[in-house]
Design a protein around this motif. Sequence first.
Motif, PDB file in Angstrom:
ATOM      1  N   TRP A   1       0.905  -1.260   0.207  1.00  0.00           N
ATOM      2  CA  TRP A   1       0.001   0.002   0.200  1.00  0.00           C
ATOM      3  C   TRP A   1       0.598   1.192   0.046  1.00  0.00           C
ATOM      4  CZ3 TRP A   1      -4.187   2.134  -1.490  1.00  0.00           C
ATOM      5  CH2 TRP A   1      -4.447   3.571  -0.730  1.00  0.00           C
ATOM      6  N   SER A   2       0.500   2.090  -0.912  1.00  0.00           N
ATOM      7  CA  SER A   2       1.238   3.461  -1.056  1.00  0.00           C
ATOM      8  C   SER A   2       0.435   4.139  -2.040  1.00  0.00           C
ATOM      9  CB  SER A   2       2.693   3.495  -1.560  1.00  0.00           C
ATOM     10  OG  SER A   2       3.330   4.667  -1.312  1.00  0.00           O
ATOM     11  N   THR A   3       0.550   5.594  -1.517  1.00  0.00           N
ATOM     12  CA  THR A   3      -0.154   6.823  -2.687  1.00  0.00           C
ATOM     13  C   THR A   3       1.090   7.419  -3.017  1.00  0.00           C
ATOM     14  OG1 THR A   3      -0.576   8.000  -1.007  1.00  0.00           O
ATOM     15  CG2 THR A   3      -2.291   6.637  -1.727  1.00  0.00           C
ATOM     16  N   LEU A   4       2.457   7.273  -2.740  1.00  0.00           N
ATOM     17  CA  LEU A   4       3.449   8.004  -3.298  1.00  0.00           C
ATOM     18  C   LEU A   4       4.245   7.689  -4.519  1.00  0.00           C
ATOM     19  CD1 LEU A   4       5.432   8.356   0.449  1.00  0.00           C
ATOM     20  CD2 LEU A   4       3.616   9.850  -0.777  1.00  0.00           C
ATOM     21  N   GLN A   5       4.292   8.566  -5.451  1.00  0.00           N
ATOM     22  CA  GLN A   5       4.884   8.232  -6.527  1.00  0.00           C
ATOM     23  C   GLN A   5       6.216   7.518  -6.369  1.00  0.00           C
ATOM     24  OE1 GLN A   5       5.422  10.195 -11.247  1.00  0.00           O
ATOM     25  NE2 GLN A   5       4.371  11.476  -9.695  1.00  0.00           N
ATOM     26  N   ALA A   6       6.889   8.020  -5.594  1.00  0.00           N
ATOM     27  CA  ALA A   6       8.309   7.245  -5.343  1.00  0.00           C
ATOM     28  C   ALA A   6       8.255   5.741  -5.027  1.00  0.00           C
ATOM     29  CB  ALA A   6       9.193   8.284  -4.209  1.00  0.00           C
ATOM     30  N   ASP A   7       7.135   5.611  -4.591  1.00  0.00           N
ATOM     31  CA  ASP A   7       7.004   4.167  -3.962  1.00  0.00           C
ATOM     32  C   ASP A   7       6.654   3.054  -5.056  1.00  0.00           C
ATOM     33  OD1 ASP A   7       5.663   4.600  -0.634  1.00  0.00           O
ATOM     34  OD2 ASP A   7       7.945   4.687  -1.399  1.00  0.00           O
ATOM     35  N   PHE A   8       6.271   3.571  -6.306  1.00  0.00           N
ATOM     36  CA  PHE A   8       5.973   2.987  -7.401  1.00  0.00           C
ATOM     37  C   PHE A   8       7.126   2.651  -8.334  1.00  0.00           C
ATOM     38  CE2 PHE A   8       1.473   2.237  -6.769  1.00  0.00           C
ATOM     39  CZ  PHE A   8       1.156   3.277  -5.760  1.00  0.00           C
ATOM     40  N   THR A   9       7.700   1.536  -8.755  1.00  0.00           N
ATOM     41  CA  THR A   9       8.865   1.221  -9.147  1.00  0.00           C
ATOM     42  C   THR A   9       8.648   0.571 -10.549  1.00  0.00           C
ATOM     43  OG1 THR A   9       9.210  -0.509  -7.867  1.00  0.00           O
ATOM     44  CG2 THR A   9      10.311   1.083  -7.227  1.00  0.00           C
ATOM     45  N   SER A  10       7.575   0.162 -10.717  1.00  0.00           N
ATOM     46  CA  SER A  10       7.460  -0.447 -12.217  1.00  0.00           C
ATOM     47  C   SER A  10       6.247   0.422 -12.933  1.00  0.00           C
ATOM     48  CB  SER A  10       6.936  -1.924 -12.019  1.00  0.00           C
ATOM     49  OG  SER A  10       7.953  -2.647 -11.444  1.00  0.00           O
ATOM     50  N   TRP A  11       6.546   0.822 -14.147  1.00  0.00           N
ATOM     51  CA  TRP A  11       5.789   1.508 -14.748  1.00  0.00           C
ATOM     52  C   TRP A  11       5.381   0.815 -16.438  1.00  0.00           C
ATOM     53  CZ3 TRP A  11       3.551   6.045 -13.050  1.00  0.00           C
ATOM     54  CH2 TRP A  11       4.264   6.504 -11.585  1.00  0.00           C
ATOM     55  N   GLY A  12       3.999   1.014 -16.711  1.00  0.00           N
ATOM     56  CA  GLY A  12       3.907   0.676 -18.004  1.00  0.00           C
ATOM     57  C   GLY A  12       4.103   1.763 -18.879  1.00  0.00           C
ATOM     58  N   GLN A  13       3.698   1.621 -20.217  1.00  0.00           N
ATOM     59  CA  GLN A  13       4.195   2.544 -21.297  1.00  0.00           C
ATOM     60  C   GLN A  13       3.452   3.624 -21.419  1.00  0.00           C
ATOM     61  OE1 GLN A  13       2.410  -0.129 -21.716  1.00  0.00           O
ATOM     62  NE2 GLN A  13       0.914   0.464 -23.207  1.00  0.00           N
ATOM     63  N   GLY A  14       1.903   3.551 -20.833  1.00  0.00           N
ATOM     64  CA  GLY A  14       1.174   4.813 -20.927  1.00  0.00           C
ATOM     65  C   GLY A  14      -0.060   4.605 -21.941  1.00  0.00           C
ATOM     66  N   THR A  15      -1.019   5.106 -21.688  1.00  0.00           N
ATOM     67  CA  THR A  15      -2.039   5.256 -22.911  1.00  0.00           C
ATOM     68  C   THR A  15      -2.928   6.661 -22.840  1.00  0.00           C
ATOM     69  OG1 THR A  15      -4.222   4.291 -23.634  1.00  0.00           O
ATOM     70  CG2 THR A  15      -3.949   4.405 -21.115  1.00  0.00           C
ATOM     71  N   GLN A  16      -2.979   7.127 -24.048  1.00  0.00           N
ATOM     72  CA  GLN A  16      -3.562   8.488 -24.254  1.00  0.00           C
ATOM     73  C   GLN A  16      -4.963   8.682 -23.959  1.00  0.00           C
ATOM     74  OE1 GLN A  16      -1.777  11.488 -24.860  1.00  0.00           O
ATOM     75  NE2 GLN A  16      -3.768  12.417 -24.394  1.00  0.00           N
ATOM     76  N   VAL A  17      -5.412   9.608 -23.041  1.00  0.00           N
ATOM     77  CA  VAL A  17      -6.883   9.734 -22.869  1.00  0.00           C
ATOM     78  C   VAL A  17      -6.964  11.305 -23.142  1.00  0.00           C
ATOM     79  CG1 VAL A  17      -8.655  10.059 -21.446  1.00  0.00           C
ATOM     80  CG2 VAL A  17      -7.457   8.125 -21.151  1.00  0.00           C
ATOM     81  N   THR A  18      -7.884  11.337 -24.388  1.00  0.00           N
ATOM     82  CA  THR A  18      -8.405  13.010 -24.750  1.00  0.00           C
ATOM     83  C   THR A  18      -9.784  13.189 -24.543  1.00  0.00           C
ATOM     84  OG1 THR A  18      -6.320  12.694 -26.480  1.00  0.00           O
ATOM     85  CG2 THR A  18      -8.076  14.544 -26.685  1.00  0.00           C
ATOM     86  N   VAL A  19     -10.042  14.196 -23.757  1.00  0.00           N
ATOM     87  CA  VAL A  19     -11.403  14.756 -23.652  1.00  0.00           C
ATOM     88  C   VAL A  19     -11.649  15.836 -24.226  1.00  0.00           C
ATOM     89  CG1 VAL A  19     -13.166  15.036 -21.883  1.00  0.00           C
ATOM     90  CG2 VAL A  19     -11.295  13.421 -21.276  1.00  0.00           C
ATOM     91  N   SER A  20     -12.784  15.822 -25.275  1.00  0.00           N
ATOM     92  CA  SER A  20     -12.985  16.969 -26.125  1.00  0.00           C
ATOM     93  C   SER A  20     -14.168  17.816 -25.398  1.00  0.00           C
ATOM     94  CB  SER A  20     -13.316  16.632 -27.502  1.00  0.00           C
ATOM     95  OG  SER A  20     -14.212  15.938 -27.541  1.00  0.00           O
ATOM     96  N   SER A  21     -14.039  18.928 -25.724  1.00  0.00           N
ATOM     97  CA  SER A  21     -15.043  19.957 -24.981  1.00  0.00           C
ATOM     98  C   SER A  21     -16.288  20.064 -25.963  1.00  0.00           C
ATOM     99  CB  SER A  21     -14.676  21.158 -24.698  1.00  0.00           C
ATOM    100  OG  SER A  21     -13.975  21.935 -25.670  1.00  0.00           O
TER     101      SER A  21
END
Length: 123
Positions: A103-123
């Motif tokens: 359990w953690s909410t601190l970014q520094a405690d998260f050591t493995s990352w995915g490549q990311g996915t784009q979310v775009t919200v249009s107005s």
Amino acid sequence: QVQLVESGGGLVQAGGSLRLSCAASGRTFSSYAMGWFRQAPGKERKFVAAISWSGGNSAYANSVKGRFTISRDNAKNTVYLQMNSLRPEDTAVYYCAMGRTGWSTLQADFTSWGQGTQVTVSS
């Protein structure tokens, strides 16, 4: 070596919904916290939501509280982010991450990352 693969991003109109998924492999998924973070263009990566190893604890950034829901399925090694009532300011690359502990909410405690996915919200 941990692999995290996000999916579910895309283009949606304001007020719409998306569900992001993140499939994990290479580590005992059920032992570690999972989190979602996002990075808008020109801005730092920021915390969105986190969930504990068992799913018993969760936390959200104030900006998404009441609109986003994080969940996990340990049998499927997958974490989800249900995003409702999307706003243009939610536009960002969303990253899934695995923590070093249960359990953690601190970014520094998260050591493995995915490549990311784009979310775009249009107005």
